[in-house]
Design a protein around this motif. Structure first.
Motif, PDB file in Angstrom:
ATOM      1  N   LEU A   1       0.811  -1.197   0.000  1.00  0.00           N
ATOM      2  CA  LEU A   1       0.000   0.000   0.000  1.00  0.00           C
ATOM      3  C   LEU A   1       0.858   1.265   0.000  1.00  0.00           C
ATOM      4  O   LEU A   1       0.597   2.219  -0.718  1.00  0.00           O
ATOM      5  N   LEU A   2       1.910   1.255   0.807  1.00  0.00           N
ATOM      6  CA  LEU A   2       2.782   2.439   0.896  1.00  0.00           C
ATOM      7  C   LEU A   2       3.598   2.669  -0.365  1.00  0.00           C
ATOM      8  O   LEU A   2       4.082   3.771  -0.591  1.00  0.00           O
ATOM      9  N   ASP A   3       3.755   1.636  -1.191  1.00  0.00           N
ATOM     10  CA  ASP A   3       4.521   1.768  -2.441  1.00  0.00           C
ATOM     11  C   ASP A   3       3.692   2.380  -3.577  1.00  0.00           C
ATOM     12  O   ASP A   3       4.241   2.657  -4.637  1.00  0.00           O
ATOM     13  N   TYR A   4       2.404   2.591  -3.357  1.00  0.00           N
ATOM     14  CA  TYR A   4       1.585   3.181  -4.406  1.00  0.00           C
ATOM     15  C   TYR A   4       2.026   4.596  -4.726  1.00  0.00           C
ATOM     16  O   TYR A   4       2.446   5.352  -3.868  1.00  0.00           O
ATOM     17  N   GLU A   5       1.892   4.948  -5.990  1.00  0.00           N
ATOM     18  CA  GLU A   5       2.184   6.304  -6.442  1.00  0.00           C
ATOM     19  C   GLU A   5       1.023   7.205  -6.009  1.00  0.00           C
ATOM     20  O   GLU A   5      -0.144   6.862  -6.156  1.00  0.00           O
ATOM     21  N   GLY A   6       1.342   8.350  -5.450  1.00  0.00           N
ATOM     22  CA  GLY A   6       0.308   9.305  -5.059  1.00  0.00           C
ATOM     23  C   GLY A   6       0.095   9.413  -3.568  1.00  0.00           C
ATOM     24  O   GLY A   6      -0.717  10.204  -3.123  1.00  0.00           O
ATOM     25  N   ILE A   7       0.808   8.609  -2.777  1.00  0.00           N
ATOM     26  CA  ILE A   7       0.659   8.708  -1.320  1.00  0.00           C
ATOM     27  C   ILE A   7       1.667   9.695  -0.796  1.00  0.00           C
ATOM     28  O   ILE A   7       2.782   9.715  -1.146  1.00  0.00           O
TER      29      ILE A   7
END
Length: 132
Positions: free
Chosen positions: A126-132
């Motif tokens: 989840l933390l590796d998603y772009e946009g966080i």
């Protein structure tokens, strides 16, 4: 059909150039007969500020409803928004659900329910998603 000038009661009605009538026929499942039966829906009307072919207008209307259906289906089915029991500040949680859905779609997730399950198993994903 083209809307003649001065056909509205207000001055801003003159901006509309076309009146569009859409006839829909749907099929409803009849549990007694165990088959789908056709049902005629009442016509829907749209106003347009330009003229276009029937095929173009149909494509635009279908595109609009595809966006609506995609959003509400994702919220209702995957995020279970309809069964939410939140009564204090429900708008905040609705905003969070919209944010989560948009974040997953932005990162190329097509199956939202599966993405939620995978992210629940691994927080780093989840933390590796772009946009966080």
């Amino acid at each position: 059909m083209a809307a003649p000038a001065g056909s509205g009661a207000e001055p801003w009605h003159d901006h509309f150039q076309t009146v569009i009538e859409v006839q829909r026929q749907t099929e409803v499942f009849n549990p007694y007969r165990r088959c789908f039966e056709p049902r005629q829906e009442p016509p829907a009307y749209y106003l347009a500020t330009c003229t276009a072919s029937a095929a173009t207008v149909a494509q635009v209307i279908r595109g609009h409803w595809a966006i609506e259906n995609r959003l509400h289906h994702g919220l209702d089915v995957s995020l279970d928004e309809d069964s939410s029991r939140i009564r204090k500040n429900p708008g905040v949680f609705a905003l969070l659900r919209h944010f989560a859905l948009n974040l997953l779609r932005h990162n190329g997730q097509a199956n939202i329910r599966q993405a939620l399950f995978d992210n629940a198993l691994c927080l780093q994903r989840l933390l590796d998603y772009e946009g966080i």
